[in-house]
Scaffold this motif. Structure first.
Motif, short mmCIF file in Angstrom:
data_model
loop_
_atom_site.label_atom_id
_atom_site.label_comp_id
_atom_site.label_asym_id
_atom_site.label_seq_id
_atom_site.Cartn_x
_atom_site.Cartn_y
_atom_site.Cartn_z
N LYS A 192 0.85 -1.19 0.00
CA LYS A 192 0.00 0.00 0.00
C LYS A 192 0.88 1.24 0.00
N ALA A 193 0.48 2.26 -0.74
CA ALA A 193 1.25 3.50 -0.76
C ALA A 193 0.32 4.67 -1.06
N GLN A 194 0.62 5.80 -0.43
CA GLN A 194 -0.17 7.00 -0.64
C GLN A 194 0.71 8.23 -0.44
N SER A 195 0.82 9.06 -1.48
CA SER A 195 1.56 10.32 -1.33
C SER A 195 0.72 11.28 -0.50
N ILE A 196 1.37 12.05 0.35
CA ILE A 196 0.68 12.95 1.26
C ILE A 196 0.27 14.21 0.51
N GLY A 197 -1.01 14.52 0.60
CA GLY A 197 -1.54 15.74 -0.02
C GLY A 197 -1.87 15.61 -1.48
N SER A 198 -1.75 14.42 -2.05
CA SER A 198 -2.08 14.22 -3.47
C SER A 198 -2.27 12.74 -3.74
N ASN A 199 -2.71 12.43 -4.96
CA ASN A 199 -2.82 11.04 -5.38
C ASN A 199 -1.77 10.70 -6.44
N GLU A 200 -0.65 11.41 -6.40
CA GLU A 200 0.42 11.11 -7.35
C GLU A 200 0.92 9.68 -7.14
N VAL A 201 0.93 9.25 -5.89
CA VAL A 201 1.20 7.84 -5.56
C VAL A 201 -0.04 7.34 -4.83
N HIS A 202 -0.68 6.34 -5.40
CA HIS A 202 -1.96 5.85 -4.85
C HIS A 202 -2.04 4.38 -5.21
N LEU A 203 -1.81 3.50 -4.23
CA LEU A 203 -1.52 2.11 -4.58
C LEU A 203 -2.03 1.14 -3.51
N ASN A 204 -2.63 0.05 -3.98
CA ASN A 204 -2.99 -1.08 -3.13
C ASN A 204 -3.01 -2.32 -4.01
N VAL A 205 -1.95 -3.13 -3.91
CA VAL A 205 -1.85 -4.32 -4.76
C VAL A 205 -1.47 -5.53 -3.93
N TYR A 206 -1.80 -6.69 -4.46
CA TYR A 206 -1.41 -7.97 -3.86
C TYR A 206 -0.69 -8.77 -4.94
N ILE A 207 0.50 -9.29 -4.60
CA ILE A 207 1.29 -10.04 -5.56
C ILE A 207 1.47 -11.47 -5.04
N PHE A 208 1.08 -12.44 -5.84
CA PHE A 208 1.23 -13.84 -5.45
C PHE A 208 2.71 -14.24 -5.47
N ASN A 209 3.10 -15.01 -4.49
CA ASN A 209 4.48 -15.48 -4.34
C ASN A 209 4.63 -16.82 -5.04
N ILE A 210 4.64 -16.76 -6.35
CA ILE A 210 4.72 -17.98 -7.16
C ILE A 210 5.85 -17.82 -8.18
N GLU A 211 6.26 -18.92 -8.77
CA GLU A 211 7.24 -18.88 -9.85
C GLU A 211 6.90 -19.98 -10.85
N LYS A 212 6.97 -19.65 -12.11
CA LYS A 212 6.63 -20.60 -13.17
C LYS A 212 7.43 -21.89 -13.03
N ASP A 213 6.74 -23.01 -13.11
CA ASP A 213 7.31 -24.36 -13.09
C ASP A 213 7.91 -24.76 -11.74
N ALA A 214 7.74 -23.93 -10.72
CA ALA A 214 8.25 -24.28 -9.39
C ALA A 214 7.09 -24.68 -8.49
N LYS A 215 7.15 -25.88 -7.97
CA LYS A 215 6.12 -26.36 -7.05
C LYS A 215 6.61 -26.13 -5.63
N ILE A 216 6.10 -25.07 -5.01
CA ILE A 216 6.57 -24.64 -3.68
C ILE A 216 5.72 -25.28 -2.58
N ASP A 217 6.39 -25.87 -1.62
CA ASP A 217 5.71 -26.32 -0.40
C ASP A 217 5.77 -25.14 0.57
N TYR A 218 4.69 -24.39 0.65
CA TYR A 218 4.68 -23.17 1.46
C TYR A 218 4.84 -23.45 2.95
#
Length: 249
Positions: free
Chosen positions: A217-243
């Motif tokens: 999450k990110a937010q610039s103070i006093g503006s929306n020049e930076v305005h962010l809320n993202v979720y990124i999955f912790n995966i990798e192609k062809d890798a079978k991860i035992d979490y």
């Protein structure tokens, strides 16, 4: 003794310089990183992106229950980070804070009020501490894991701090997190009097040692020049991860 000798090669200064430059470029492209891996070339690589609306009162639980479905990055609630007025206060100026490791030794959350004044001016040193579940393995000729900073080194200068590290895949680290870190770093350098509220949280499922993903999450103070809320999955192609353990099958 043989009558024939190998002729010596007399290079012109220009030819010699070209050979040296090519050798240096080859070295830096193929050098191993501090994780013992070659850097991942992501110049033409972007994550597949989707959208997701979640209940902000129960967002951690909802995010931890999500399963990867060919969209490695999700824009959460139209990118609205939903920081409170108190969380956006500049009362304490620029600062950074890291949650304590939990009972399993996992990093939990990182918060900051970013400003150019707390950005590092020295080059990052190699990483040598291992976050939970860091059992690296090559898949398709490249290592799967990075030691991923929650708050990137270029933003606050934190490095071998286990409270600021998680076991992250190559693609989660770059282009995933790195592209946002670079954009915010550039914004702060170009606007040294401005501030950005920043929060990064690894999202685990139960007692698993490796996070299923990370929320930024990110937010610039006093503006929306930076305005962010993202979720990124912790995966990798062809890798079978035992979490649960971090081992890769």
């Amino acid at each position: 003794m043989s009558k024939y000798r190998r002729k010596s090669k007399n290079y012109t200064p220009t030819t010699a310089l070209i050979i040296i430059v090519v050798a240096l470029i080859s070295f830096f492209i193929n050098r191993p990183t501090e994780n013992g891996q070659k850097p991942h070339n992501n110049s033409n690589y972007e994550l597949a992106t989707g959208n997701k609306n979640i209940n902000t009162d129960n967002e951690y639980s909802e995010l931890s229950s999500l399963n990867y479905d060919n969209k490695q990055e999700l824009v959460i609630n139209n990118n609205n980070p939903n920081f409170s007025d108190a969380e956006l206060s500049l009362k304490n100026g620029a600062w950074q804070s890291f949650g304590n490791l939990d009972s399993l030794g996992r990093s939990t959350i990182a918060n900051a009020m970013l400003n150019k004044s707390i950005m590092p001016t020295t080059k990052r040193k190699p990483l040598y501490v291992n976050p939970t579940g860091f059992h690296n393995k090559e898949v398709n000729g490249e290592y799967v894991y990075n030691r991923s900073h929650l708050i990137g080194y270029q933003l606050t200068g934190q490095n071998n701090n286990l409270r600021n590290l998680m076991t992250g895949t190559r693609s989660l680290n770059s282009p995933g997190m790195n592209k946002y870190e670079m954009d915010i770093a550039q914004f702060l350098k170009q606007n040294p009097d401005k501030y950005v509220r920043y929060q990064v949280r690894p999202v685990y499922r139960g007692d698993e040692l490796v996070a299923r993903g990370v929320q930024i999450k990110a937010q610039s103070i006093g503006s929306n020049e930076v305005h962010l809320n993202v979720y990124i999955f912790n995966i990798e192609k062809d890798a079978k991860i035992d979490y649960a353990t971090g081992y890769i099958n």
